[in-house]
Design an enzyme around this catalytic site. Structure first.
Site, short mmCIF file in Angstrom:
data_model
loop_
_atom_site.label_atom_id
_atom_site.label_comp_id
_atom_site.label_asym_id
_atom_site.label_seq_id
_atom_site.Cartn_x
_atom_site.Cartn_y
_atom_site.Cartn_z
N HIS A 105 -7.69 -0.14 -3.83
CA HIS A 105 -6.58 -1.01 -4.22
C HIS A 105 -7.01 -1.95 -5.35
O HIS A 105 -7.96 -2.71 -5.22
CB HIS A 105 -6.01 -1.78 -3.03
CG HIS A 105 -5.53 -0.87 -1.94
ND1 HIS A 105 -5.26 -1.31 -0.68
CD2 HIS A 105 -5.29 0.48 -1.93
CE1 HIS A 105 -4.86 -0.30 0.08
NE2 HIS A 105 -4.87 0.80 -0.68
N ASP A 136 -2.46 5.53 -2.93
CA ASP A 136 -1.88 4.33 -2.35
C ASP A 136 -1.20 3.56 -3.47
O ASP A 136 -1.77 3.40 -4.57
CB ASP A 136 -2.96 3.45 -1.71
CG ASP A 136 -3.38 3.94 -0.32
OD1 ASP A 136 -3.06 5.11 0.01
OD2 ASP A 136 -4.03 3.17 0.40
N ASP A 146 0.81 -1.21 0.00
CA ASP A 146 0.00 0.00 0.00
C ASP A 146 0.84 1.26 0.00
O ASP A 146 0.44 2.29 -0.53
CB ASP A 146 -0.92 0.01 1.22
CG ASP A 146 -1.84 -1.20 1.26
OD1 ASP A 146 -1.90 -1.94 0.26
OD2 ASP A 146 -2.49 -1.41 2.30
N CYS A 181 -0.92 -7.80 -1.11
CA CYS A 181 -0.94 -6.64 -0.21
C CYS A 181 0.18 -6.69 0.82
O CYS A 181 0.79 -5.66 1.13
CB CYS A 181 -2.26 -6.57 0.55
SG CYS A 181 -3.74 -6.47 -0.47
N ASP A 212 -5.53 -4.55 -6.73
CA ASP A 212 -5.03 -5.92 -6.85
C ASP A 212 -6.01 -7.01 -6.41
O ASP A 212 -5.68 -8.19 -6.53
CB ASP A 212 -3.70 -6.08 -6.12
CG ASP A 212 -3.67 -5.50 -4.73
OD1 ASP A 212 -4.71 -5.00 -4.27
OD2 ASP A 212 -2.60 -5.54 -4.09
#
Length: 409
Positions: free
Chosen positions: A290, A241, A157, A394, A292
């Site tokens: 995020h 991020d 992150d 992550c 991913d």
């Protein structure tokens, strides 16, 4: 420390289109096809460059060194409008009640054990594993603009490696303002070893960065607002991020999310210059946070695309001949706590190379999917670490992958 060559400049005479992929083709065929295509690119593998302990251009080349985060010190973030914009309403009471306090001790203990086992597995696979310093994130801090406590050391992150440069992101939550302190020892070591080290402008995180009116809208209305480019973060100053970026050589994909604004994306675009192409993607998702667990590139010309959050620009990848893989529904039970994330962490995997992947051992259907693709799975338990906010991707930041800068789009 062993130092690897990192290619700083690659002069391509043209962008190479990937081969057209059929559903029956497995990953070995895909990789061989892309390697044959790459032979038309100027041979740059022997061009000398300054040595650097940091070098990574994509999400799938052979992994040599990685940072794995820590569960120790993990603290529940205070309930703010930023947290509300990124999480489901059913969890807000948890943040309101426990914000600023440590996550449940037994839960953190189990998450710590999972991450230790993850590190052991990576070492057995030949990967050098580095860890951040232990930080007590429950310590309260005050800036001229806000007061908060911290959260957790989850490297994806905060950090992103692009070539021989490691970039610290100006994160969007106040609870992560000082998270960089956990990595300072490692970053200084990498810098002294020859790596580029850049910290994006630190945001003020004053009230102007957040749209206080945003949470008055329903989930359905917020989904419509997302299509109009409106999120809980404003354009007061750059913020992003690092986990909202996904790397594929010369092409880097990013989403405008609840923590990443257009100014942050533009900062990255200007910082990287003409050497890289920044593509902004959008998804049918009212809580974008995020990329991913929504769009995870697992090899040259191959991407996991979340079927519940369709990508509005997917035709770009289809026209380029990419293989679009829709992962199966997650198998996580409903009663397992996920305070900060969704069950789709099942697709938040870590590629060790194009033929090996670390995957949650409980996600049997996802394991079966990878096996059908011809990718060897390395099952590891991560359920309790999931609860603290992340999956394998992550909880890591790949520092060095064996490869060079290429084009795949």
């Amino acid at each position: 420390m062993m130092l690897r060559f990192c290619l700083r400049e690659v002069n391509m005479s043209r962008i190479i289109k990937p081969i057209s992929l059929r559903t029956s083709i497995n990953v070995s065929t895909v990789v061989r096809g892309f390697l044959r295509r790459s032979s038309t690119i100027a041979n740059v593998s022997n061009i000398p460059s300054s040595t650097s302990p940091v070098c990574s251009y994509n999400e799938w080349d052979h992994l040599e060194e990685v940072i794995v985060g820590r569960a120790e010190g993990a603290t529940v973030p205070p309930l703010t409008v930023g947290i509300k914009g990124s999480t489901v309403e059913e969890n807000w009471n948890f943040f309101s009640k426990y914000g600023g306090r440590k996550f449940p001790l037994d839960h953190v203990k189990k998450a710590k054990a999972e991450l230790e086992e993850f590190c052991s597995v990576l070492r057995r696979e030949g990967v050098t594993v580095r860890r951040p310093d232990i930080v007590d994130f429950s310590v309260k801090y005050t800036t001229p603009d806000f007061t908060s406590t911290g959260q957790v050391a989850m490297p994806r992150d905060l950090l992103i490696v692009i070539g021989d440069e490691i970039i610290e992101s100006p994160m969007g939550w106040r609870s992560r303002f000082f998270e960089y302190r956990a990595y300072r020892s490692l970053l200084k070591e990498y810098f002294n070893g020859g790596a580029k080290w850049t910290a994006a402008p630190k945001p003020q995180m004053s009230d102007e960065l957040y749209d206080e009116e945003y949470m008055k809208y329903s989930v359905e209305e917020r989904q419509k607002l997302a299509t109009q480019g409106r999120f809980v973060t404003t354009e007061f100053e750059p913020c992003f991020d690092a986990a909202d970026f996904m790397r594929a050589g010369k092409d880097i994909f990013v989403q405008r999310s609840q923590v990443t604004n257009n100014m942050g994306i533009e900062w990255m675009r200007r910082h990287l210059g003409d050497k890289y192409n920044i593509h902004v993607l959008s998804f049918d998702d009212p809580h974008p946070l995020h990329i991913d667990s929504t769009f995870n590139i697992i090899g040259p010309g191959m991407v996991l695309a979340n079927p519940d959050r369709p990508c509005n620009q997917i035709d770009m990848f289809k026209k380029a001949g990419w293989k679009i893989v829709h992962p199966p529904k997650p198998m996580m039970p409903d009663d397992h706590p996920l305070w900060l994330t969704s069950k789709w962490l099942s697709m938040n995997v870590l590629m060790l190379d194009p033929t090996r992947v670390v995957v949650d051992k409980n996600e049997k259907s996802t394991i079966e999917m990878f096996e059908k693709l011809g990718i060897k799975t390395i099952p590891v338990s991560i359920r309790f670490a999931n609860s603290l906010g992340g999956g394998f991707h992550c909880w890591t930041c790949d520092i060095r992958r064996r490869g060079k800068l290429e084009s795949y789009l």
